[in-house]
Scaffold this active site. Sequence first.
Site, PDB file in Angstrom:
ATOM      1  N   ASN A  89       1.003  -1.020   0.205  1.00 46.61           N
ATOM      2  CA  ASN A  89      -0.327   0.189   0.058  1.00 46.61           C
ATOM      3  C   ASN A  89       1.178   1.486   0.164  1.00 46.61           C
ATOM      4  OD1 ASN A  89      -2.297  -1.521  -0.003  1.00 46.61           O
ATOM      5  ND2 ASN A  89      -2.560  -1.201   2.156  1.00 46.61           N
ATOM      6  N   HIS A 102       6.303  -1.581   4.567  1.00 50.16           N
ATOM      7  CA  HIS A 102       6.247  -2.715   4.079  1.00 50.16           C
ATOM      8  C   HIS A 102       5.370  -3.255   3.246  1.00 50.16           C
ATOM      9  CE1 HIS A 102       3.128  -0.201   6.177  1.00 50.16           C
ATOM     10  NE2 HIS A 102       2.151  -1.723   6.106  1.00 50.16           N
TER      11      HIS A 102
HETATM   12  P1  AMP Z   1      -1.477  -0.730   5.843  1.00 46.75           P
HETATM   13  O1  AMP Z   1      -2.411  -0.408   6.227  1.00 46.75           O
HETATM   14  O2  AMP Z   1      -0.424  -1.480   4.393  1.00 46.75           O
HETATM   15  O3  AMP Z   1       0.141  -0.584   6.016  1.00 46.75           O
HETATM   16  O4  AMP Z   1      -0.457  -1.571   6.559  1.00 46.75           O
HETATM   17  C1  AMP Z   1       0.225  -1.546   8.068  1.00 46.75           C
HETATM   18  C2  AMP Z   1      -0.703  -3.353   8.242  1.00 46.75           C
HETATM   19  O5  AMP Z   1       0.485  -3.558   9.744  1.00 46.75           O
HETATM   20  C3  AMP Z   1      -1.783  -3.809   8.761  1.00 46.75           C
HETATM   21  O6  AMP Z   1      -1.718  -4.353   8.024  1.00 46.75           O
HETATM   22  C4  AMP Z   1      -1.891  -4.169  10.238  1.00 46.75           C
HETATM   23  O7  AMP Z   1      -2.880  -5.346  10.598  1.00 46.75           O
HETATM   24  C5  AMP Z   1      -0.199  -3.883  10.731  1.00 46.75           C
HETATM   25  N1  AMP Z   1      -0.340  -3.949  12.003  1.00 46.75           N
HETATM   26  C6  AMP Z   1      -0.166  -2.879  12.833  1.00 46.75           C
HETATM   27  N2  AMP Z   1       0.144  -2.772  14.332  1.00 46.75           N
HETATM   28  C7  AMP Z   1       1.102  -4.386  14.032  1.00 46.75           C
HETATM   29  C8  AMP Z   1       1.265  -5.343  15.355  1.00 46.75           C
HETATM   30  N3  AMP Z   1       1.843  -4.613  16.889  1.00 46.75           N
HETATM   31  N4  AMP Z   1       1.476  -6.588  15.157  1.00 46.75           N
HETATM   32  C9  AMP Z   1       1.055  -6.969  13.887  1.00 46.75           C
HETATM   33  N5  AMP Z   1       1.236  -6.379  12.666  1.00 46.75           N
HETATM   34  C10 AMP Z   1       0.625  -5.132  13.082  1.00 46.75           C
END
Ligand code: AMP
Length: 122
Positions: A89, A102
């Site tokens: 994203n 990521h």
């Molecule tokens: P994005 O929306 O592409 O920025 O993705 C961020 C991702 O990080 C989302 O899918 C969240 O569910 C994930 N996320 C946020 N905090 C954590 C956490 N503490 N542990 C694992 N995943 C997380």
Amino acid sequence: MSSTEPSVFTRIVAREIPAEIVFESDTVVAIKDIAPKAPVHLLVFPKTEQYRDVTELAAGDPTLLAELVGVARDLAAQHMGGEFRLVFNTGESAGQTVFHVHAHVLGSPDARGHLSEGSLAQ
Ligand code: AMP
């Protein structure tokens, strides 16, 4: 990063907040997504938070981007029967919430899994 706060992923790397870490090297970490959108949903990211998104990473360190993709491939072989969907994203309106680049690695536990064809969202 323009923010002065460390990103959630930097805090995971520092063990300040818990996560299920499935891979770690000197440069790259992979974790299970806390809110999975597929039967298997992993996140792969560089330890450095200097790149906000994949376009910055591609321009600034293409070798590191290739490393992320290689880690995604290896994790897919271990967790998803080798086939996977790779999503970066890029920007708020595209759903990005964490501005530390990521890759989402999405798949099913075996190669006959059930991610919808013709849909990128589910
Ligand atoms: P994005 O929306 O592409 O920025 O993705 C961020 C991702 O990080 C989302 O899918 C969240 O569910 C994930 N996320 C946020 N905090 C954590 C956490 N503490 N542990 C694992 N995943 C997380």
